[in-house]
Design an enzyme around this catalytic site. Structure first.
Site: not given
Ligand SMILES: *[C@@H]1O[C@H](CO)[C@@H](O)[C@H](O)[C@H]1NC(C)=O
Ligand SMILES: *[C@@H]1O[C@H](CO)[C@@H](O)[C@H](O)[C@H]1NC(C)=O
Ligand SMILES: *[C@@H]1O[C@H](CO)[C@@H](O)[C@H](O)[C@H]1NC(C)=O
Ligand SMILES: *[C@@H]1O[C@H](CO)[C@@H](O)[C@H](O)[C@H]1NC(C)=O
Ligand SMILES: *[C@@H]1O[C@H](CO)[C@@H](O)[C@H](O)[C@H]1NC(C)=O
Ligand SMILES: *[C@@H]1O[C@H](CO)[C@@H](O)[C@H](O)[C@H]1NC(C)=O
Ligand SMILES: *[C@@H]1O[C@H](CO)[C@@H](O)[C@H](O)[C@H]1NC(C)=O
Ligand SMILES: *[C@@H]1O[C@H](CO)[C@@H](O)[C@H](O)[C@H]1NC(C)=O
Ligand SMILES: *[C@@H]1O[C@H](CO)[C@@H](O)[C@H](O)[C@H]1NC(C)=O
Length: 853
Positions: A546-547, A661, A564
């Site tokens: 998502g990021f 989330d 990430k």
């Protein structure tokens, strides 16, 4: 008569001198070679000595070195003044006579031989025996150079002999071996150098193998064996063929209950000794000619370990065998003149690795040298990664790389050698030097050209520098802590180092924090992240979260990590990012993905996680083929694990954390399919007493958000419970909550509720996984799931309740009320404030709001 010299200090009154002479005459009733209690002491100032009967050996005081140091020792008389070895034994090699003008050798009250200075309490040396017949001991220097302490009334009773305590010399008749009664071995230890008799680095001692074979081994610093005489076969030593029985030497091995040793006789006058260069030498001196070396072993100095000391380079040159590499200088000139290179070479400029404001160290190539031992090996990797591995480790002083791997060295380099023809094989070694050294080494000889160039460069440089300095300064200010140390990722040992850091034992870290008590998350250099992921190669890309993208990385020790990259467009400030990651780093639970560190480079923000071999839950759950791998038992374990992880976040961690989330793509699976909650990008910390908080920025994923949060921005631990309920129902059914248009139901929650209401719950079960062993368990889980997704947050259980309900199989369960299945769809139409596009513009962290998964 005793051999006496007036010496150079004959300034005493003449009368006293005569008196002394008379006294000595009176007491000197014994032969030349003995010294007894009643006699005046042997003093340094009078240069007193005694000689052996045959006149070959002499016991007395000698001086060595500058400044002069005085010792008591035995030497070969005919060799005095010769450049060759003449001192064969030293009494006080570790303890020179600091007070020579008051020092003397005498008998103590208890009959021991002692070497005393002005203070009678602390002798420089003594025979140190107990239970001696105090009035009848005498010392004698025998013809073989052995100093003995014996009983005057029975000369064959020997209490002590110097042959039991050899220094660096093995005389004919002397012993070289081991003591079986616990005393020190009879071994040779070299002098430090030709002017310093204190114990050096080389030693030679007898080794008896359990199979009975004997050999002499030569060691450096009592630890590193560098040469062996080879096994004694009764005739000769394999590698000292010169020392052969019945040739010049007669060797004999003696072993009894007290000791085991070899001794030798020689048909010519000779002595064997361990030279300060580490070679074992035999010299002889025929009556008419100069002494000469019979043989020396090992034959080549290149076989002596670390002869040239730390950073010294050995090369085949008898007059000057040791060199220093570029950037180093010899430790001391005087020592090298005395054939003592053991101190090696000194860096001209200290390394600046620890100093983060300094220029980076660099590597100087040393061509064609043999590799020093004590390397650390890493499996094959590129030259650049090998270099980086060394650069990022402040202990690393050198590296070398070839097709079979990467070797790095930490600390001083010992035993570098330039191979001679036909000798060992060399390779290129890259030696770490300070940045200052590069400037010096690039100084040319054509200085005029350089001056002109330099002036030009300086002028433009100044302007450039000023502007760069300004921008750097601004950048640094902006970056704050981020310019800080670059804990090296490639060499990082997460299992141990995280621990050390959280213990606060890392001093560098402490300095940096200056009082802040919090755990600091390791910050890695961008270079090391690049190296670990092979420059973020496509092959290493795991997916797009998502990021931003997620990459797989590999450390030197083979451990894998997940890297990430947070989206560059993310408006999240550095401070916020650091705070958040630091908080997450504190969370340690087996059902939470461990954050290992982070890296900040410009706008790039990178998180480093432990690597999960089985990707995320959605990868299996919603794939018709792969979902078969999740059998009923595995699903139960996954649900339990997620519940435990959430409970920890809500209840047991030091902080109360709301994840905000929870969804299948944020549940990662390790190699055993154990679930780990990941992605804390949206997590919020709330106070212990704060049950509910409000936000203007609604983040989360459509389909998993509780209604009160999605519509009013109110979030609490119960919002996570809602998400958990959705997750649970998804895991049981294998269907997505959103995009579920089956049976006329708008979403999974409504469908589950309707089945439940009609008593058809088993229908919800994922048909691909076969029948569960207990249908009641399945119904129980669906019941729990429905309890979690109830409309009113107060009606939903806490995670603690959930865990209790799951673990207590037969406990009664509350009947659920209608879930909040109206959320979601309607939300998009009725509440424009959570327009995802708008959120993105506020903060890209909210990206996943629109992610349909
Ligand atoms: C002792 O005498 C010898 C000669 O017998 C001389 O070479 C030596 O320097 C003297 N040593 C001292 C310390 O005076
Ligand atoms: C040693 O001799 C001294 C004097 O010569 C005497 O006083 C002492 O008793 C003797 N000691 C022993 C143990 O014989
Ligand atoms: C002298 O000492 C030796 C060994 O210590 C012993 O065997 C011998 O009997 C002694 N002789 C006398 C006369 O005491
Ligand atoms: C005994 O051991 C030594 C060293 O381990 C070996 O070199 C030698 O060959 C052995 N000798 C016999 C007879 O086994
Ligand atoms: C020799 O070994 C000792 C430890 O056994 C160590 O402290 C010392 O530094 C070593 N000496 C050299 C020159 O490496
Ligand atoms: C050396 O010679 C002495 C005296 O002749 C003898 O006692 C000894 O056993 C000999 N040693 C060896 C090893 O031959
Ligand atoms: C040995 O070193 C000396 C002194 O540095 C030098 O003059 C000589 O040429 C060298 N010899 C060889 C064979 O390299
Ligand atoms: C690489 O270096 C190691 C250690 O120095 C050596 O053992 C190996 O033979 C070398 N390999 C090649 C291909 O040169
Ligand atoms: C290293 O030096 C030795 C001896 O001078 C020579 O034989 C060998 O070819 C050299 N090796 C390389 C790679 O230059």
């Amino acid at each position: 008569m005793l051999v006496r010299d007036m010496g150079i200090h004959g300034t005493r009154p003449f009368l006293l001198f005569v008196l002394l002479l008379l006294l000595r005459a009176c007491f000197s009733v014994n032969a030349d070679d003995t010294f007894t209690k009643g006699q005046p002491p042997l003093s340094v100032i009078d240069n007193d000595s005694i000689s052996s009967k045959n006149g070959i050996f002499e016991l007395g005081f000698f001086e060595r070195g500058t400044p002069k140091k005085f010792y008591l020792g035995i030497w070969v008389k005919s060799l005095v003044g010769q450049t060759q070895k003449n001192i064969v034994w030293v009494a006080n090699r570790e303890n020179h006579l600091s007070d020579p003008y008051n020092s003397k050798l005498e008998f103590s009250e208890d009959g021991n031989l002692v070497l005393l200075g002005a203070s009678p309490k602390k002798p420089f040396w003594s025979t140190n025996l107990q239970n001696l017949p105090s009035n009848s001991t005498e010392a004698a220097l025998l013809d073989d150079g052995n100093l003995v302490l014996r009983d005057r009334s029975n000369l064959s009773t020997i209490f002590w002999e110097s042959f039991d305590y050899p220094t660096d010399t093995w005389l004919p008749g002397g012993k070289l071996g081991i003591d079986k009664t616990g005393k020190e071995p009879k071994q040779l230890i070299s002098w430090k150098n030709s002017e310093d008799p204190s114990p050096g680095l080389f030693s030679c001692s007898l080794r008896i193998d359990p199979n009975g074979s004997i050999e002499y081994i030569f060691e450096w610093n009592r630890s590193q064996v560098y040469w062996s005489s080879g096994v004694w076969n009764g005739e000769t030593f394999a590698f000292i063929p010169e020392m052969r029985l019945n040739y010049v030497f007669k060797l004999g091995f003696v072993s009894n209950e007290k000791e085991a040793y070899m001794s030798y006789n020689s048909s010519i006058m000779s002595i064997c000794y361990l030279d300060s260069t580490g070679q074992f030498k035999a010299i002889t001196w025929p009556p008419t000619s100069e002494p000469w070396v019979l043989w020396a072993q090992p034959k080549s100095l290149s076989d002596v370990y670390a002869l040239c000391g730390p950073f010294g380079v050995y090369h085949d040159n008898t007059s000057q065998p040791c060199d220093c590499p570029k950037g180093f200088e010899p430790f001391s000139d005087t020592r090298t003149r005395q054939n003592d290179w053991s101190s090696g070479c000194l860096r001209r400029h200290p390394l600046q690795c620890e100093n983060r404001n300094a220029k980076k160290d660099w590597f100087q190539k040393i061509p064609n040298v043999t590799s020093p031992i004590n390397w650390k090996a890493y499996s094959a990797m590129s030259d650049a990664r090998c270099k980086l591995a060394c650069m990022n480790n402040c202990f690393c002083t050198a590296y070398t790389h070839n097709s079979s791997g990467c070797l790095i060295w930490e600390g001083a380099l010992l035993n570098m050698q330039r191979p001679s023809d036909g000798g060992k094989v060399g390779s290129d070694i890259y030696l770490r030097l300070a940045a200052d050294e590069r400037q010096i080494s690039t100084k040319g000889t054509k200085w005029k050209v350089w001056v002109i160039v330099a002036v030009l460069v300086a002028a433009t440089g100044l302007i450039l520098c000023l502007s760069v300095c300004f921008s750097i300064k601004r950048k640094l200010k902006h970056k704050g802590e981020t310019a800080a140390s670059s804990n090296d990722l490639m060499l990082f040992d997460f299992s141990t180092e995280i621990h050390a850091i959280s213990d606060g034992t890392n001093s560098q870290d402490n300095d940096k924090k200056r009082g802040k008590k919090d755990v600091e998350l390791p910050l890695f250099s961008y270079e090391s992240v690049l190296a670990a992921t092979d420059n973020f190669s496509a092959a290493n890309k795991l997916g797009e979260g998502g990021f931003g993208p997620v990459y797989k990385g590999k450390l030197l020790k083979g451990k894998e990590i997940a890297v990430k990259m947070l989206s560059k467009r993310s408006g999240q400030g550095l401070e916020e990012f650091r705070n958040e990651t630091t908080l997450i780093a504190k969370l340690q639970h087996r059902n939470l993905v461990k954050l290992l560190g982070c890296c900040i480079e410009g706008d790039e923000k990178i998180l480093i996680y432990e690597y999960m071999h089985n990707k995320s839950l959605d990868f299996y759950l919603f794939d018709p083929a792969k979902k078969k791998m999740l059998d009923w038992g595995t699903r139960i374990h996954i649900i339990e694990g997620i519940a435990q992880g959430l409970l920890y976040l809500h209840q047991y961690s030091r902080l109360r954390i709301i994840h905000r989330d929870m969804k299948p793509s944020n549940i990662l699976l390790d190699s055993e399919m154990k679930p780990k909650i990941s992605d804390f990008g949206m997590a919020r910390i709330v106070g212990d007493n704060e049950i509910q908080a409000n936000t203007n920025r609604i983040v989360g994923t459509f389909g998993y958000m509780s209604p009160e949060y999605a519509m009013e921005g109110l979030y609490s631990i119960k919002s996570d419970v809602f998400s958990f309920g959705v997750l649970l129902l998804e895991i049981v059914s294998g269907k997505k909550n959103t995009g579920f248009y089956n049976h006329g139901s708008l979403n999974l929650l409504r469908y589950a509720w309707e089945l439940w209401r009609d008593g058809q719950s088993l229908e919800l079960m994922d048909s691909t996984i076969g029948y569960p062993s207990s249908t009641s368990t399945l119904v129980r889980y669906i019941n729990i799931g429905l309890l979690c997704v109830q409309e009113n947050p107060a009606d939903r259980p806490t995670m603690l309740d959930v865990v209790l309900m799951i673990s207590n199989e037969h406990g009664p369960l509350v009947t659920p009320m209608q879930p909040a299945f109206t959320v979601g769809r309607n939300l998009m139409q009725t509440n424009p404030t959570v327009n995802p596009a708008e959120n993105c513009s506020i903060n890209n962290v909210t990206f996943s709001i629109m992610e349909a998964r």
